[in-house]
Design a protein around this motif. Structure first.
Motif, PDB file in Angstrom:
ATOM      1  N   LYS A  84      39.260  36.767  34.912  1.00  0.00           N
ATOM      2  CA  LYS A  84      37.938  36.743  35.523  1.00  0.00           C
ATOM      3  C   LYS A  84      37.950  37.142  36.988  1.00  0.00           C
ATOM      4  CE  LYS A  84      36.251  33.149  32.380  1.00  0.00           C
ATOM      5  NZ  LYS A  84      35.658  31.796  32.271  1.00  0.00           N
ATOM      6  N   SER A  85      39.117  37.147  37.598  1.00  0.00           N
ATOM      7  CA  SER A  85      39.192  37.473  39.023  1.00  0.00           C
ATOM      8  C   SER A  85      40.509  38.158  39.322  1.00  0.00           C
ATOM      9  CB  SER A  85      39.081  36.196  39.859  1.00  0.00           C
ATOM     10  OG  SER A  85      40.203  35.353  39.616  1.00  0.00           O
ATOM     11  N   ALA A 106      42.662  37.091  41.306  1.00  0.00           N
ATOM     12  CA  ALA A 106      43.692  36.044  41.333  1.00  0.00           C
ATOM     13  C   ALA A 106      44.298  35.856  39.942  1.00  0.00           C
ATOM     14  CB  ALA A 106      43.101  34.729  41.835  1.00  0.00           C
ATOM     15  N   ASP A 107      43.463  35.946  38.889  1.00  0.00           N
ATOM     16  CA  ASP A 107      43.978  35.842  37.509  1.00  0.00           C
ATOM     17  C   ASP A 107      44.929  36.994  37.208  1.00  0.00           C
ATOM     18  OD1 ASP A 107      42.524  33.561  37.099  1.00  0.00           O
ATOM     19  OD2 ASP A 107      40.864  34.555  36.078  1.00  0.00           O
ATOM     20  N   TRP A 108      44.533  38.212  37.605  1.00  0.00           N
ATOM     21  CA  TRP A 108      45.414  39.372  37.375  1.00  0.00           C
ATOM     22  C   TRP A 108      46.744  39.194  38.098  1.00  0.00           C
ATOM     23  CZ3 TRP A 108      44.691  42.645  33.611  1.00  0.00           C
ATOM     24  CH2 TRP A 108      43.405  42.926  33.163  1.00  0.00           C
ATOM     25  N   ASP A 109      46.702  38.737  39.348  1.00  0.00           N
ATOM     26  CA  ASP A 109      47.938  38.555  40.124  1.00  0.00           C
ATOM     27  C   ASP A 109      48.822  37.483  39.481  1.00  0.00           C
ATOM     28  OD1 ASP A 109      47.111  40.449  41.911  1.00  0.00           O
ATOM     29  OD2 ASP A 109      46.303  39.018  43.361  1.00  0.00           O
ATOM     30  N   ARG A 110      48.205  36.379  39.048  1.00  0.00           N
ATOM     31  CA  ARG A 110      48.996  35.305  38.438  1.00  0.00           C
ATOM     32  C   ARG A 110      49.652  35.778  37.149  1.00  0.00           C
ATOM     33  NH1 ARG A 110      47.183  31.829  34.687  1.00  0.00           N
ATOM     34  NH2 ARG A 110      45.009  32.352  35.167  1.00  0.00           N
ATOM     35  N   HIS A 111      48.898  36.470  36.305  1.00  0.00           N
ATOM     36  CA  HIS A 111      49.471  36.949  35.042  1.00  0.00           C
ATOM     37  C   HIS A 111      50.516  38.044  35.287  1.00  0.00           C
ATOM     38  CE1 HIS A 111      45.691  35.424  32.761  1.00  0.00           C
ATOM     39  NE2 HIS A 111      46.647  34.531  32.773  1.00  0.00           N
ATOM     40  N   THR A 112      50.322  38.853  36.319  1.00  0.00           N
ATOM     41  CA  THR A 112      51.318  39.876  36.647  1.00  0.00           C
ATOM     42  C   THR A 112      52.652  39.228  36.992  1.00  0.00           C
ATOM     43  OG1 THR A 112      49.645  41.435  37.458  1.00  0.00           O
ATOM     44  CG2 THR A 112      51.893  41.753  38.232  1.00  0.00           C
ATOM     45  N   GLN A 113      52.617  38.187  37.820  1.00  0.00           N
ATOM     46  CA  GLN A 113      53.855  37.499  38.201  1.00  0.00           C
ATOM     47  C   GLN A 113      54.510  36.858  36.978  1.00  0.00           C
ATOM     48  OE1 GLN A 113      55.242  37.859  41.156  1.00  0.00           O
ATOM     49  NE2 GLN A 113      53.464  39.158  41.634  1.00  0.00           N
ATOM     50  N   GLU A 114      53.707  36.333  36.069  1.00  0.00           N
ATOM     51  CA  GLU A 114      54.264  35.725  34.852  1.00  0.00           C
ATOM     52  C   GLU A 114      54.980  36.777  34.003  1.00  0.00           C
ATOM     53  OE1 GLU A 114      51.061  33.813  32.865  1.00  0.00           O
ATOM     54  OE2 GLU A 114      50.814  32.233  34.374  1.00  0.00           O
ATOM     55  N   ILE A 115      54.379  37.951  33.855  1.00  0.00           N
ATOM     56  CA  ILE A 115      55.000  39.004  33.040  1.00  0.00           C
ATOM     57  C   ILE A 115      56.251  39.542  33.718  1.00  0.00           C
ATOM     58  CG2 ILE A 115      54.672  41.366  32.210  1.00  0.00           C
ATOM     59  CD1 ILE A 115      51.888  40.651  31.392  1.00  0.00           C
ATOM     60  N   ILE A 116      56.213  39.706  35.036  1.00  0.00           N
ATOM     61  CA  ILE A 116      57.408  40.170  35.758  1.00  0.00           C
ATOM     62  C   ILE A 116      58.550  39.167  35.563  1.00  0.00           C
ATOM     63  CG2 ILE A 116      58.372  40.547  38.059  1.00  0.00           C
ATOM     64  CD1 ILE A 116      55.706  41.776  38.856  1.00  0.00           C
ATOM     65  N   ALA A 117      58.237  37.871  35.600  1.00  0.00           N
ATOM     66  CA  ALA A 117      59.267  36.847  35.369  1.00  0.00           C
ATOM     67  C   ALA A 117      59.836  36.964  33.956  1.00  0.00           C
ATOM     68  CB  ALA A 117      58.674  35.456  35.596  1.00  0.00           C
ATOM     69  N   LYS A 171      45.371  47.641  31.074  1.00  0.00           N
ATOM     70  CA  LYS A 171      44.088  46.976  31.323  1.00  0.00           C
ATOM     71  C   LYS A 171      43.947  46.590  32.795  1.00  0.00           C
ATOM     72  CE  LYS A 171      44.510  43.877  28.004  1.00  0.00           C
ATOM     73  NZ  LYS A 171      44.185  42.755  27.087  1.00  0.00           N
ATOM     74  N   LYS A 172      45.050  46.193  33.392  1.00  0.00           N
ATOM     75  CA  LYS A 172      45.002  45.829  34.813  1.00  0.00           C
ATOM     76  C   LYS A 172      44.666  47.051  35.661  1.00  0.00           C
ATOM     77  CE  LYS A 172      47.792  43.987  38.588  1.00  0.00           C
ATOM     78  NZ  LYS A 172      49.105  43.510  39.030  1.00  0.00           N
ATOM     79  N   ALA A 173      45.295  48.185  35.347  1.00  0.00           N
ATOM     80  CA  ALA A 173      45.013  49.407  36.105  1.00  0.00           C
ATOM     81  C   ALA A 173      43.551  49.812  35.957  1.00  0.00           C
ATOM     82  CB  ALA A 173      45.939  50.534  35.626  1.00  0.00           C
ATOM     83  N   GLU A 174      43.016  49.683  34.723  1.00  0.00           N
ATOM     84  CA  GLU A 174      41.599  50.024  34.504  1.00  0.00           C
ATOM     85  C   GLU A 174      40.687  49.093  35.297  1.00  0.00           C
ATOM     86  OE1 GLU A 174      41.213  49.724  30.320  1.00  0.00           O
ATOM     87  OE2 GLU A 174      42.182  51.653  29.891  1.00  0.00           O
ATOM     88  N   HIS A 175      41.041  47.789  35.320  1.00  0.00           N
ATOM     89  CA  HIS A 175      40.233  46.822  36.072  1.00  0.00           C
ATOM     90  C   HIS A 175      40.194  47.171  37.551  1.00  0.00           C
ATOM     91  CE1 HIS A 175      38.789  43.022  37.724  1.00  0.00           C
ATOM     92  NE2 HIS A 175      39.850  43.023  38.521  1.00  0.00           N
TER      93      HIS A 175
END
Length: 637
Positions: free
Chosen positions: A337-338, A340-351, A384-388
């Motif tokens: 939704k924001s 901040a959500d994209w950044d948090r999920h990005t860090q989770e996937i990188i981990a 999807k992140k790039a499109e957002h």
């Protein structure tokens, strides 16, 4: 005869993110058990489960410590040497070069990304640069693969030729066995055939055991027929025993070799040597063979256990990688939704990607599939992140253009001296500004400073111009408060000249100019509060005096003649109806006014006062009519 197939896994150093274009290679080596010499075993015809080297790799040198390369270019030079030189590419070195190249390749990409971010770049917009060195590397590796395939075909052809030669040797020894009387004479020829046999290298794996059994069968038959003197025969057996004892000791030492794969390949060489040594005395044949067989069994069991453990680890790795895939797929399916959500999920996937790098290979059939599943889930999220963020940047760009347009409008107004109208326009511009969406922080701060500068320039000029006016308004405020104070004093003192005093003070109040805006409403309420009180009292007293005066004049009206009082009464009735109609009109108009604004509220108060005045006048007229009716009644009596 036992045979066994073992799976050897070649690990790549590439990370999950860089595995694209590099498939995990799982190498299978079909090992063929070596058979014992027929003359050495009379009751047991089975060899232990030792395994011969892969025919395609039998000519390769043993593993050695590899060279370290400082750059990809330096490594490419070595790859080109193997691809186009005379040297035969060895499998182990080719695998090492592949692993080392991608280790340098990944490190170089990570350094480029770090340099981009340190330079202020946005990691979301970072594009991986095409690597010409990688394309060259892939092309040269294809050449090397083709060279190795060609080498394999040549080796296979050579093995077929060696098979024909060894079959010919067997036929020659077989012919010697059928002529026992010639055995002593053909001994030297027999020894020459043995040496020729030893000089001939590998044959097709599927033919090796049967070929060896036939060869040993006829060799032993020749020895049994050979009528050498006892000393020569015993000396030959003694030398063979010493050689085979040395091989047994070497095989037994391999049990302490920490490198299981190296121990296994060394055992193959010992088996090859064992085959080339002639027989020992009949009573020692079984004993020496069982010793060598026992040492071989230890190495083979370690080798088998090594690959069984590897397969178990691969299954465990598959489970761990499957769990990571499920986690990434779950993250990719979540709604963001924001930012901040994209950044948090990005860090989770990188981990999770970092964790993937620490896990070894999965089983051969699933290794590529599980990686493709993981990569597809990661790609889905980042696409999807790039499109957002692409849509967000478009929105930022539109918002920035809107704010720039407001800045131009503000600059066009900043020098205006039409204070009231322009102030309203600036307030409207500020409301529009707040309604526009976000822009990047640094640009937003810059645009806001520019917009605020234009606003401040106008309001500072307006405030400077209005400084004198505010002083005059404060003075007017004091004058009007003084008038209100004197009105209150008149209300308390009363007197016959109250109306004249009130009228004079009202005129004085109205002659004073504007007061400060913030004080206007409060002052208005104070003024009308005292004024309404005075008017109410004045209306009552005036009405009373008028009625008394009217009654005094009724006798004079009656003396004018018959019907004079009735005529006056009719005039008063018409006056009453007119007053009543005017009052109703005002009351109807009141219904259309709104008291939501200050201006509307003051207008309602004013109209209410007029309605009350009309009603007071109506009451006075009614009292006059009653006075006429009373006078008429007195006359009739």
């Amino acid at each position: 005869m036992d045979s066994q197939e073992n799976i050897l896994v070649s690990e790549n150093a590439a990370s999950p993110v860089e595995e694209t274009g590099k498939k995990d290679e799982l190498k299978a080596e079909e090992q063929v058990a070596a058979a014992p010499a027929a003359s050495e075993v009379e009751t047991n015809t089975e060899q232990p489960a030792a395994k011969a080297p892969d025919p395609a790799e039998s000519s390769e040198a043993p593993a050695e410590e590899h060279r370290q390369y400082a750059t990809k270019q330096e490594l490419l030079e070595r790859v080109k040497e193997l691809a186009h030189g005379e040297e035969i590419p060895q499998k182990e070195e080719v695998e090492y070069l592949k692993s080392f190249f991608y280790k340098l390749h990944i490190a170089e990409r990570e350094a480029q990304l770090k340099e981009y971010i340190d330079g202020g770049g946005d990691p979301e917009t970072y594009q991986v640069k095409p690597d010409e060195a990688e394309e060259v590397f892939k092309a040269e590796m294809i050449v090397i693969k083709e060279r190795r395939q060609q080498m394999f075909r040549e080796q296979e052809a050579e093995k077929e030729e060696n098979l024909k030669k060894k079959l010919s040797i067997i036929e020659k020894i077989k012919a010697m066995v059928t002529s026992p009387e010639e055995a002593s004479k053909t001994y030297q020829e027999f020894k020459a055939l043995q040496q020729e046999w030893r000089d001939i290298k590998a044959v097709p794996a599927e033919k090796a055991n049967e070929l060896w059994r036939n060869y040993q069968l006829y060799v032993e038959q020749f020895y049994d027929l050979l009528k050498l003197n006892s000393e020569a025969r015993e000396l030959d057996f003694k030398k063979n025993l010493e050689a085979k004892t040395r091989l047994c000791e070497a095989a037994e030492k391999l049990a302490d070799e920490p490198d299981v794969i190296s121990a296994f390949h060394q055992l193959q060489k010992l088996h090859q040597e064992y085959r080339e040594i002639g027989p020992v005395s009949k009573e020692l044949r079984e004993e020496i063979w069982q010793r060598f067989k026992a040492a071989s069994t230890v190495i083979n069991k370690r080798h088998q256990q090594h690959f069984e453990g590897m397969r178990a680890r691969e299954e465990e790795n598959l489970e761990r990688k499957t769990a990571l895939c499920e986690k990434v797929e779950a993250i990719a399916a979540e709604e963001n939704k924001s930012s901040a959500d994209w950044d948090r999920h990005t860090q989770e996937i990188i981990a999770l990607q970092q964790e993937w790098k620490t896990i070894g290979f999965a089983p051969q059939k699933m290794n590529v599939k599980i990686f493709e599943r993981f990569r597809a889930a990661c790609d889905s999220f980042f696409t999807k992140k790039a499109e957002h963020f692409r849509a967000l940047k478009d929105s930022y760009r539109e918002n920035a253009e809107k704010k720039r347009a407001l800045i131009e409008r503000a600059k066009a107004l900043q020098d205006s001296t039409d204070w009231r109208s322009t102030s309203d326009k600036f307030v409207a511009l500020q409301k529009e500004w707040k309604a526009i969406g976000m822009v990047p922080r640094r640009l937003g701060d810059q645009l806001w400073e520019e917009f605020l500068g234009a606003c401040n320039k106008f309001f500072e000029a307006r405030n400077a111009a209005g400084a004198g006016q505010r002083g005059e308004e404060r003075q007017n405020l004091e004058l009007k408060r003084d008038v209100i104070s004197r009105l209150r004093q008149v209300a308390e003192e009363g007197g016959d000249d109250v109306q004249q005093k009130v009228q004079a003070l009202v005129e004085e109040y109205n002659a004073v100019g504007h007061v400060p805006f913030k004080e206007k409403d409060k002052l208005y309420e104070e003024y009308h509060e005292v004024l309404d009180k005075l008017y109410k009292e004045l209306n009552v007293s005036v009405a009373r005096r008028r009625l008394t005066k009217f009654k005094d004049q009724l006798k004079q009206v009656a003396e004018r003649g018959e019907g004079a009082l009735d005529s006056e009464r009719a005039r008063l009735m018409r006056q009453y109806e007119q007053l009543k109609q005017d009052a109703q009109t005002y009351e109807n108009n009141l219904g259309f006014l709104s008291a939501s604004s200050k201006k509307g509220s003051s207008l309602i108060d004013e109209m209410n006062r007029k309605v009350q005045k009309l009603k007071d006048d109506m009451q006075l007229v009614k009292d006059k009519i009653k006075a006429i009716d009373a006078e008429n009644a007195a006359k009739e009596q």
